[in-house]
Design an enzyme around this catalytic site. Structure first.
Site, PDB file in Angstrom:
ATOM      1  N   ALA A  46      12.228 -18.679   2.014  1.00  0.00           N
ATOM      2  CA  ALA A  46      12.652 -18.045   0.763  1.00  0.00           C
ATOM      3  C   ALA A  46      11.517 -17.215   0.197  1.00  0.00           C
ATOM      4  CB  ALA A  46      13.067 -19.114  -0.243  1.00  0.00           C
ATOM      5  N   ASN A  75      16.748 -21.554   1.511  1.00  0.00           N
ATOM      6  CA  ASN A  75      16.783 -22.102   0.151  1.00  0.00           C
ATOM      7  C   ASN A  75      16.246 -21.087  -0.853  1.00  0.00           C
ATOM      8  OD1 ASN A  75      17.921 -24.624   0.628  1.00  0.00           O
ATOM      9  ND2 ASN A  75      15.971 -25.554   1.150  1.00  0.00           N
ATOM     10  N   SER A  93      22.918 -27.609   4.291  1.00  0.00           N
ATOM     11  CA  SER A  93      22.253 -28.914   4.202  1.00  0.00           C
ATOM     12  C   SER A  93      22.582 -29.774   5.411  1.00  0.00           C
ATOM     13  CB  SER A  93      22.679 -29.651   2.932  1.00  0.00           C
ATOM     14  OG  SER A  93      22.106 -30.945   2.892  1.00  0.00           O
ATOM     15  N   LYS A 134      23.400 -25.366  -3.778  1.00  0.00           N
ATOM     16  CA  LYS A 134      22.455 -25.980  -2.827  1.00  0.00           C
ATOM     17  C   LYS A 134      21.203 -26.470  -3.557  1.00  0.00           C
ATOM     18  CE  LYS A 134      20.594 -27.107   1.154  1.00  0.00           C
ATOM     19  NZ  LYS A 134      19.168 -27.256   0.945  1.00  0.00           N
ATOM     20  N   HIS A 142      22.156 -29.635  -5.178  1.00  0.00           N
ATOM     21  CA  HIS A 142      22.245 -30.661  -4.126  1.00  0.00           C
ATOM     22  C   HIS A 142      20.865 -31.252  -3.872  1.00  0.00           C
ATOM     23  CE1 HIS A 142      21.535 -31.832   0.072  1.00  0.00           C
ATOM     24  NE2 HIS A 142      22.788 -32.232   0.132  1.00  0.00           N
ATOM     25  N   ASN A 143      19.868 -30.383  -3.742  1.00  0.00           N
ATOM     26  CA  ASN A 143      18.511 -30.856  -3.474  1.00  0.00           C
ATOM     27  C   ASN A 143      17.945 -31.622  -4.665  1.00  0.00           C
ATOM     28  OD1 ASN A 143      18.931 -29.433  -1.144  1.00  0.00           O
ATOM     29  ND2 ASN A 143      17.008 -28.314  -1.223  1.00  0.00           N
ATOM     30  N   GLU A 186      19.316 -34.984  -4.445  1.00  0.00           N
ATOM     31  CA  GLU A 186      18.601 -35.583  -3.312  1.00  0.00           C
ATOM     32  C   GLU A 186      17.241 -36.129  -3.741  1.00  0.00           C
ATOM     33  OE1 GLU A 186      16.275 -33.485   0.258  1.00  0.00           O
ATOM     34  OE2 GLU A 186      18.437 -33.109   0.307  1.00  0.00           O
ATOM     35  N   HIS A 188      14.201 -24.355 -40.561  1.00  0.00           N
ATOM     36  CA  HIS A 188      15.162 -24.060 -39.494  1.00  0.00           C
ATOM     37  C   HIS A 188      16.583 -24.488 -39.845  1.00  0.00           C
ATOM     38  CE1 HIS A 188      12.172 -22.665 -36.672  1.00  0.00           C
ATOM     39  NE2 HIS A 188      11.421 -23.745 -36.903  1.00  0.00           N
TER      40      HIS A 188
END
Length: 637
Positions: free
Chosen positions: A245, A271, A297, A352, A355-356, A359, A616
């Site tokens: 990448a 990736n 994957s 993806k 997903h990682n 993981e 604020h």
């Protein structure tokens, strides 16, 4: 239509060979000399070499003619085209898929030919200047003309036949994943051309050696030059990039573009960051080239035997590539491919990335359980493997499965795991998912904690020094959980929360970017082939259909499960912290769960503080949502 350009210095036989080749192929023949303006012809008749500026109008006319021939009946053109910039100019208006045939021979051979030639305006004394100007092409068909005309034509016809595209897919980058995917494609009957750059002393004959090592079982056309690689693929082309990448992807795309045609497709299977994918799709769309980011994957084994594939981009891109991507993907329990069109632009690479992220959290939860059992409960590696094996009868987790194998791997001195340095790294996707969660305003406790756990693990020397400064109480390491069942229930609860956090980010990304992600379908393609496949992922297919637009912790079936696991999760973490056993992801899961299930949070104090020092404003519980107020905090009234 096919356009063939015969190039080389005067005297190599371009015109003669061109006419014979025309008879052989049926393509009309043209001689570039016939298109020279009269002033150029006068110069050459007088022995004056043409300058670049003399050739520009001539080259422009030929370029227009080439476009005309390409779009009609095809052609054979005899043209010296000695310099690369001349050849580039000739391709200005074509698809740049011209067939170049470089006719060549030694200077003495051609000089003898010119001296015997009659009634031609080119003077033999100009030959030396042509050889000096010649820049031999690093592409095309090279033919030595020191033989008969018939053999030359025969060689050209044979080589042109060899250059006809036969591959359905091209793959660039023969690292571990690239090689496995190429074998997967070829093994499924999909003809694939493979390319790897050739860099002397760095990457030498990678493509050749790969193809030759499998030559007994598979035919893998290999290339280390881009132009013939692209030419070997049937149009519209699908080219899969398996490179690192970042800048490497852009560099490969830049190298491909001169040889692509409108409608061709580039698939980034690495990736890459999803925002880079969005940018690249937009840039290539302007050039009428399709681009798709496809998360893949499964590691080396998955790539070879069937990965989970997450393609995102324009729908026409998936229509072009979906067939072969689905063919090489893993299969779910119903036999359907673990590959689906995820959504537009960067959706595939975002999914993806997430997903990682999940993981990361799952790996750290297992590591924390192992760490407690090994160093606080004094279990052996084999005993922990047996405990994990019992757990996995329920979890059916790929990551638990490989952890069992890891714990049972032995060397002569004992378990290999005991010899592995406790310093981990993160490639980027974990950190990227954390950044994305910050941008989208999504709580990301477990995954962020897992990334930070890797970061702190990398500081091995500092941790050793700190351990000396802050020695633990030996008595604190007494076993605090006599039954590993409680630890399992804590791990299981942490895993459910980790998944809930991950899918919540997908849900928010889908809303913000208008991707219309189908979370149930994403869970389905994660049930096989990928790293986070598990029994729980199978369960999520149905759960995410039931509650497609809400955090899965709000699903009644999940709440029933977590209610039964809550006590074990809290007690395990409390005991672990008391005894000095770090459990960063389990701790993050507990804090997320307690925060998410608290009707009253601490944020009212935060809002008051922000209003005090920065005006604020805040909302009130006794007023409708959307109304904002400011208080004079120093006044006691």
């Amino acid at each position: 239509m096919k356009v063939i350009i015969l190039m080389g210095v005067s005297g190599v036989g371009k015109t003669t060979i061109g006419r014979m080749l025309s008879e052989k192929t049926g393509l009309p023949f043209f001689d570039a000399d016939d298109f020279h303006p009269s002033e150029n012809i006068r110069k050459m008749e007088n022995g004056i070499a043409l300058l670049d500026e003399d050739r520009m109008a001539w080259l422009e006319m030929l370029a227009l003619k080439l476009r005309e021939w390409e779009n009609s009946s095809g052609a054979i053109l005899a043209c010296s085209a000695l310099k690369e910039n001349y050849r580039e100019h000739l391709q200005t208006y074509t698809s740049k898929k011209l067939t170049w045939v470089f006719l060549h021979a030694d200077y003495e051979v051609i000089l003898a030919r010119l001296n015997s030639r009659q009634d031609h305006y080119f003077k033999p004394e100009l030959l030396q200047s042509q050889y000096e100007a010649l820049q031999e092409p690093g592409y095309g068909i090279h033919i030595n003309v020191s033989t008969t005309k018939e053999k030359i034509v025969e060689q050209i016809v044979e080589k042109i036949k060899d250059k006809e595209p036969t591959s359905r897919v091209g793959l660039i980058g023969l690292g571990v994943m690239g090689k496995s995917l190429a074998l997967n494609l070829a093994g499924k009957g999909i003809r694939v051309s493979v390319y790897n750059r050739h860099v002397p002393g760095v990457e030498v004959d990678i493509a050749r050696n790969f193809a030759e090592s499998h030559a007994n079982t598979l035919e893998l056309p290999w290339f280390d030059r881009m132009e013939p690689f692209v030419s070997s693929i049937k149009a519209p082309r699908s080219i899969l990039l398996m490179v690192n990448a970042g800048p490497a992807v852009d560099a490969v795309i830049d190298g491909l573009l001169p040889f692509l045609e409108p409608g061709d497709l580039i698939i980034d299977g690495g990736n890459s960051h999803y925002k880079d994918t969005v940018r690249r799709e937009g840039e290539l769309m302007e050039k009428k080239v399709l681009f798709m980011g496809a998360g893949i994957s499964g590691g080396e084994e998955g790539a070879l035997n069937g990965p989970s594939i997450m393609p995102g981009g324009p729908k026409p891109a998936y229509e072009l590539a979906g067939g072969f991507l689905e063919k090489i993907a893993a299969r779910d329990r119903e036999g359907n491919p673990c590959c689906t069109y995820v959504g537009p632009d960067g959706a595939g690479h975002f999914v993806k990335m997430l997903h990682n992220g999940i993981e990361y959290g799952e790996m750290q939860l297992i590591a924390e359980s192992y760490h407690y059992l090994r160093f606080f409960d004094q279990k052996t590696a084999e005993e922990i493997a047996e405990i994990f094996e019992a757990w996995n009868k329920i979890m059916k987790s790929y990551l638990l499965e490989i952890s069992i194998d890891i714990l049972r791997k032995k060397e002569t001195s004992g378990p290999l795991i005991d010899k592995i340095l406790d310093a981990a790294k993160q490639k980027g996707t974990g950190g990227w998912s954390t950044n994305a969660a910050l941008e989208l305003g999504v709580a990301f406790d477990t995954i962020t904690a897992s990334v930070m756990a890797r970061n702190i693990s990398a500081k091995k020397e500092e941790r050793i020094a700190a351990a000396d400064l802050y020695p633990s109480d030996a008595s604190a390491r007494e076993a605090f959980i006599s039954d590993s069942r409680q630890l399992f229930e804590a791990y299981r609860a942490g895993s459910i929360i980790n998944h809930a956090i991950g899918f919540d980010l997908l849900l928010e990304a889908s809303r913000t970017y208008e991707w219309d992600l189908n979370l149930s379908e994403i869970a389905r393609i994660w049930t096989n082939g990928c790293i986070i496949r598990s029994g729980f992922m199978e369960e999520l297919i149905t759960l995410l259909k039931e509650t497609p637009s809400a955090n899965i912790l709000l699903n009644s079936r999940i709440s029933s499960q977590l209610s039964g696991l809550r006590s074990a999760m809290l007690e395990t973490l409390a005991a672990a912290i008391k005894k000095g056993c770090p459990m960063p992801v389990l701790s993050a899961a507990v804090n997320y769960f307690l925060s998410f299930t608290s009707a009253q949070s601490s944020a009212n104090m935060i809002q008051a503080q922000r209003d005090y020092f920065g005006a604020h404003t805040f909302e009130r519980t006794d007023k409708p949502r959307g109304e904002f107020f400011h208080a004079d905090w120093k006044s006691r009234g």
